[in-house]
Scaffold this motif. Structure first.
Motif, mmCIF file in Angstrom:
data_model
loop_
_atom_site.group_PDB
_atom_site.id
_atom_site.type_symbol
_atom_site.label_atom_id
_atom_site.label_comp_id
_atom_site.label_asym_id
_atom_site.label_seq_id
_atom_site.Cartn_x
_atom_site.Cartn_y
_atom_site.Cartn_z
ATOM 1 N N VAL A 96 0.846 -1.200 0.000
ATOM 2 C CA VAL A 96 0.000 0.000 0.000
ATOM 3 C C VAL A 96 0.875 1.241 0.000
ATOM 4 C CG1 VAL A 96 -1.958 -1.102 1.156
ATOM 5 C CG2 VAL A 96 -0.142 -0.065 2.530
ATOM 6 N N PRO A 97 0.339 2.363 -0.459
ATOM 7 C CA PRO A 97 1.070 3.623 -0.356
ATOM 8 C C PRO A 97 1.351 3.959 1.109
ATOM 9 C CG PRO A 97 -0.792 3.811 -1.861
ATOM 10 C CD PRO A 97 -0.950 2.508 -1.148
ATOM 11 N N PRO A 98 2.382 4.736 1.403
ATOM 12 C CA PRO A 98 3.221 5.452 0.428
ATOM 13 C C PRO A 98 4.396 4.634 -0.113
ATOM 14 C CG PRO A 98 3.862 6.075 2.640
ATOM 15 C CD PRO A 98 2.687 5.139 2.799
ATOM 16 N N TYR A 99 4.615 3.429 0.402
ATOM 17 C CA TYR A 99 5.820 2.688 0.021
ATOM 18 C C TYR A 99 5.560 1.591 -1.016
ATOM 19 C CZ TYR A 99 7.590 5.012 4.185
ATOM 20 O OH TYR A 99 7.944 5.963 5.109
ATOM 21 N N GLY A 110 2.248 -0.629 -3.638
ATOM 22 C CA GLY A 110 0.981 -0.623 -4.332
ATOM 23 C C GLY A 110 1.080 0.007 -5.715
ATOM 24 N N TYR A 111 -0.016 -0.071 -6.446
ATOM 25 C CA TYR A 111 -0.063 0.448 -7.816
ATOM 26 C C TYR A 111 0.327 1.928 -7.905
ATOM 27 C CZ TYR A 111 -1.941 1.502 -12.483
ATOM 28 O OH TYR A 111 -2.095 1.910 -13.790
ATOM 29 N N PRO A 112 -0.138 2.799 -6.992
ATOM 30 C CA PRO A 112 0.283 4.202 -7.088
ATOM 31 C C PRO A 112 1.797 4.375 -7.003
ATOM 32 C CG PRO A 112 -1.634 4.007 -5.671
ATOM 33 C CD PRO A 112 -1.171 2.608 -5.941
ATOM 34 N N LYS A 113 2.461 3.580 -6.184
ATOM 35 C CA LYS A 113 3.916 3.665 -6.082
ATOM 36 C C LYS A 113 4.568 3.156 -7.371
ATOM 37 C CE LYS A 113 7.648 4.414 -3.539
ATOM 38 N NZ LYS A 113 7.990 5.725 -2.959
ATOM 39 N N PHE A 114 4.033 2.083 -7.931
ATOM 40 C CA PHE A 114 4.522 1.561 -9.215
ATOM 41 C C PHE A 114 4.484 2.650 -10.280
ATOM 42 C CE2 PHE A 114 3.196 -0.299 -13.312
ATOM 43 C CZ PHE A 114 4.252 -1.154 -13.572
ATOM 44 N N VAL A 115 3.392 3.395 -10.318
ATOM 45 C CA VAL A 115 3.248 4.468 -11.307
ATOM 46 C C VAL A 115 4.202 5.615 -11.008
ATOM 47 C CG1 VAL A 115 1.665 6.212 -12.202
ATOM 48 C CG2 VAL A 115 0.868 3.871 -11.862
ATOM 49 N N SER A 116 4.272 6.021 -9.745
ATOM 50 C CA SER A 116 5.092 7.190 -9.397
ATOM 51 C C SER A 116 6.578 6.950 -9.624
ATOM 52 C CB SER A 116 4.849 7.595 -7.935
ATOM 53 O OG SER A 116 5.424 6.651 -7.047
ATOM 54 N N GLN A 117 6.998 5.685 -9.614
ATOM 55 C CA GLN A 117 8.405 5.369 -9.849
ATOM 56 C C GLN A 117 8.744 5.248 -11.333
ATOM 57 O OE1 GLN A 117 10.709 5.289 -7.147
ATOM 58 N NE2 GLN A 117 8.815 6.244 -6.430
ATOM 59 N N GLY A 118 7.784 5.567 -12.182
ATOM 60 C CA GLY A 118 8.031 5.546 -13.622
ATOM 61 C C GLY A 118 8.089 4.167 -14.224
ATOM 62 N N LEU A 119 7.479 3.176 -13.553
ATOM 63 C CA LEU A 119 7.577 1.792 -14.014
ATOM 64 C C LEU A 119 6.463 1.398 -14.973
ATOM 65 C CD1 LEU A 119 8.547 0.223 -10.572
ATOM 66 C CD2 LEU A 119 10.045 0.480 -12.563
ATOM 67 N N ASN A 120 5.430 2.215 -15.117
ATOM 68 C CA ASN A 120 4.289 1.834 -15.939
ATOM 69 C C ASN A 120 4.637 1.732 -17.426
ATOM 70 O OD1 ASN A 120 1.561 1.068 -16.187
ATOM 71 N ND2 ASN A 120 0.943 3.165 -16.673
ATOM 72 N N ASP A 121 5.718 2.338 -17.833
ATOM 73 C CA ASP A 121 6.159 2.175 -19.222
ATOM 74 C C ASP A 121 7.516 1.479 -19.302
ATOM 75 O OD1 ASP A 121 7.754 4.176 -18.244
ATOM 76 O OD2 ASP A 121 7.357 5.605 -19.853
ATOM 77 N N LYS A 122 7.931 0.838 -18.210
ATOM 78 C CA LYS A 122 9.227 0.157 -18.160
ATOM 79 C C LYS A 122 9.069 -1.216 -17.506
ATOM 80 C CE LYS A 122 11.816 4.497 -17.806
ATOM 81 N NZ LYS A 122 12.720 5.319 -16.949
ATOM 82 N N TYR A 123 8.157 -2.013 -18.066
ATOM 83 C CA TYR A 123 8.002 -3.360 -17.533
ATOM 84 C C TYR A 123 7.603 -4.307 -18.650
ATOM 85 C CZ TYR A 123 2.816 -2.858 -16.902
ATOM 86 O OH TYR A 123 1.468 -2.691 -17.066
ATOM 87 N N LEU A 124 7.502 -5.579 -18.323
ATOM 88 C CA LEU A 124 7.483 -6.655 -19.306
ATOM 89 C C LEU A 124 6.472 -6.489 -20.437
ATOM 90 C CD1 LEU A 124 8.672 -9.412 -20.119
ATOM 91 C CD2 LEU A 124 6.932 -10.479 -18.655
ATOM 92 N N PRO A 125 5.189 -6.199 -20.179
ATOM 93 C CA PRO A 125 4.255 -6.141 -21.310
ATOM 94 C C PRO A 125 4.606 -5.060 -22.324
ATOM 95 C CG PRO A 125 3.229 -5.270 -19.327
ATOM 96 C CD PRO A 125 4.496 -5.937 -18.894
ATOM 97 N N VAL A 126 5.154 -3.955 -21.867
ATOM 98 C CA VAL A 126 5.563 -2.892 -22.792
ATOM 99 C C VAL A 126 6.695 -3.381 -23.681
ATOM 100 C CG1 VAL A 126 6.549 -0.570 -22.938
ATOM 101 C CG2 VAL A 126 4.813 -1.077 -21.204
ATOM 102 N N TRP A 127 7.667 -4.061 -23.073
ATOM 103 C CA TRP A 127 8.796 -4.574 -23.862
ATOM 104 C C TRP A 127 8.334 -5.639 -24.859
ATOM 105 C CZ3 TRP A 127 11.283 -5.498 -18.485
ATOM 106 C CH2 TRP A 127 11.674 -4.265 -17.945
ATOM 107 N N LEU A 128 7.384 -6.465 -24.450
ATOM 108 C CA LEU A 128 6.875 -7.493 -25.364
ATOM 109 C C LEU A 128 6.117 -6.856 -26.532
ATOM 110 C CD1 LEU A 128 5.655 -10.158 -22.785
ATOM 111 C CD2 LEU A 128 7.562 -10.409 -24.386
ATOM 112 N N GLN A 129 5.316 -5.864 -26.242
ATOM 113 C CA GLN A 129 4.610 -5.178 -27.327
ATOM 114 C C GLN A 129 5.593 -4.518 -28.297
ATOM 115 O OE1 GLN A 129 1.689 -2.453 -25.725
ATOM 116 N NE2 GLN A 129 0.120 -4.043 -25.660
#
Length: 570
Positions: A81-84, A86-105
């Motif tokens: 869970v936030p702040p450390y 959960g999904y919001p932390k995943f997004v805030s760390q810039g990972l939403n465009d730097k993970y497996l499904p993006v690389w596969l696409q």
């Protein structure tokens, strides 16, 4: 001669990947023995990796590691869970465009997913932003993720839909088959992720409904809920009564060593909890069978890799602990991994060391996509020849880390609290034919060392004042081994990329040390006496806060700590 249609022909040109990710499934409590379809389709036709480990025994950090190829201290997603976390932390760390499904696409694959992605991915924030990289998706959402009979799924960019009254895993099975059909219709190679919640605890978190993901004290845990058709299976089955089950002697360190023995009432409840896990896994097992039946009907099985694993393991009663995870004992970190596919040895087992940091590199290599320089793991060998070579050359260490609390997911009995704070630690495993060691430093700077060759249940902390340390361990003087482990963990606690894969080379840049055995050579004694560093926390924190974590290997200019003028070390 039977001619294949154009769709099947194109799908055979590149391999497809199906990734099945269960939630909190154990290896050491024998859950796989109760899954006949997993045995039939995967174990008997694939390779089981008996020394596969998660690196953080908690759902969200572990899943981010799987999809990013990075340890939690490099993703900075360290909680659920936030702040450390959960999904919001995943997004805030810039990972939403730097993970497996993006690389596969980016490599020409269609990507599909159904089930649980990350914790704190909720009915409030699923569109802020949408999870990137998925051609089509149908996600489980909080606060209903762990509500077996009241789940909510959210498809693509549609509004969430409630499935109250239907078993969550049965709903997921239908969605998985639908996505598989959708993938075939698209006539492109595909990745399909399937993530049931079984056998996780059933949870209701009323605060989550208002977006209050951090209020963990209001979370209501109860045993997992099986489908009605499985509700009466396995009567009389009990948690395996291993030597570390509710022992009459305390073990470990920190809060674990203070736990009382469990009462008979608690033991009986935990046996019930265990049976509920096994019953709930029957729906997962049936789902596996349905996926394989559909692959056979589509004539895709020969060109599809199927990977079966879980985010973390589980303990029930071991070391007097209530049902949960979040520790570095084997029950929590040594977990199932079975892989079946073209060229993968059938009905085979291997003891090579693999971790969750290796899964993203493995999948990218299978599809022919380039690997990233910042991966903390390396691809897993999947042929008879490469597995044989890895048995001789692959690294022997596992990095383990955790921050924050440890939960009790069972009933609050025997004065056992719902949450244990200060469950922050750094740990490692070092495993070879000669030694099998577990070393850990807690955030209060208590330490523990277990020799699993002589103590597989990890009952004797050789560094605790109440225990008598042996003169020799791993074939060397005890203190000498501890100093080497201190230095190894000091590197691993903040390693990045190649340092995580080859940490001994960070200590010995000449490249003449790749294992604990080599580091124990007498010619390095003076080096370690002079240069050895220990992990020392400045304080306990709920998440990854650098200035609480003590000296850092790179930060303090300790790399390299090898003096090139000492030529006799090379």
């Amino acid at each position: 001669m039977v001619l294949e249609d154009s769709k099947t022909t194109q799908l055979r040109q590149q391999p497809n990947i199906i990734f099945i990710l269960t939630d909190d499934q154990d290896l050491h409590l024998n859950s796989l023995e109760y899954m006949p379809f997993v045995d039939q389709h995967l174990t008997k036709h694939g390779t089981s990796f008996k020394r596969h480990f998660c690196t953080t025994a908690l759902c969200c950090p572990s899943r981010v590691t799987i999809f990013s190829g990075k340890l939690s201290h490099n993703t900075n997603v360290t909680n659920v869970v936030p702040p450390y976390g959960g999904y919001p932390k995943f997004v805030s760390q810039g990972l939403n465009d730097k993970y497996l499904p993006v690389w596969l696409q980016n490599h020409g694959y269609n990507t599909y997913y159904t089930g649980k992605l990350f914790n704190a991915h909720s009915v409030q924030n699923y569109h802020s932003p949408y999870a990137a990289g998925w051609t089509s998706s149908d996600f489980l959402l909080d606060p209903f993720t762990y509500s077996y009979m009241n789940s909510t799924y959210q498809r693509n960019q549609d509004p969430p839909v409630s499935y109250e009254g239907r078993h969550s895993v049965d709903v997921l099975a239908e969605k998985a088959l639908g996505l598989l059909d959708e993938a075939v219709e698209a006539e492109k190679p595909f990745f399909l992720g399937i993530a049931p919640i079984g056998p996780h605890a059933n949870i209701w978190a009323p605060g989550f409904k208002d977006g209050n993901h951090s209020d963990l004290t209001e979370v209501d845990f109860s045993p997992p809920v099986p489908a009605e058709r499985h509700a009466k299976l396995f009567e009389g089955v009990k948690v395996p009564r291993t030597a570390n089950f509710n022992p009459d002697k305390p073990s470990g360190a920190s809060w674990i060593r203070k736990l009382p023995m469990q009462s008979q009432e608690t033991v009986d409840y935990n046996d019930h909890y265990y049976r509920q896990r096994l019953r709930t896994l029957q729906s997962v097992d049936e789902m596996v069978d349905s996926i394989f039946s559909r692959l056979e009907d589509l004539k895709l099985l020969d060109n599809t890799y199927i990977i079966y694993t879980t985010d973390n393991g589980y303990h029930i009663g071991q070391h007097r602990m209530q049902p949960a995870k979040q520790c570095s004992f084997e029950e929590d970190i040594n977990i199932p991994l079975i892989i079946r596919g073209p060229g993968v040895p059938e009905s085979s087992e291997t003891d090579i060391i693999t971790t969750h940091t290796d899964l993203a590199p493995t999948i990218l290599e299978l599809v022919g996509a380039p690997l990233r320089d910042d991966f903390d793991g390396l691809s897993i060998p999947l042929t008879e020849e490469s597995l044989a070579q890895a048995a001789e050359t692959r690294h022997e260490h596992v990095t383990v880390e955790h921050w924050g609390f440890a939960s009790n997911e069972g009933q609050v009995l025997d004065s056992y609290p719902r949450l244990h704070m200060n469950n922050t630690y750094k740990a490692l495993r070092v495993i070879s034919t000669e030694y099998d060691l577990h070393y850990q430093v807690w955030c209060n700077n208590e330490r523990e060392l277990h020799d699993l060759k002589t103590d597989p249940g990890q009952m004797v902390n050789l560094l605790h004042p109440d225990e008598v340390a042996p003169e020799m361990i791993a074939g060397a003087p005890f203190e000498k081994v501890v100093s080497r482990l201190d230095s190894l963990l000091f590197v691993l606690k903040s390693c990045k990329a190649e340092e995580c894969i080859c940490p001994w080379q960070a200590l010995h840049p000449a490249g003449n040390v790749d294992s604990l055995r080599e580091a124990l050579s007498p010619r390095f004694d003076a080096f370690y006496e002079d240069k050895s560093r220990k992990v020392d926390f400045d304080r306990c924190e709920m998440g990854f806060i650098l200035d609480a974590e003590g000296p850092q290997f790179e930060k303090d200019g300790l790399l390299p700590i090898f003096d090139p003028n000492w030529h006799e070390w090379t």
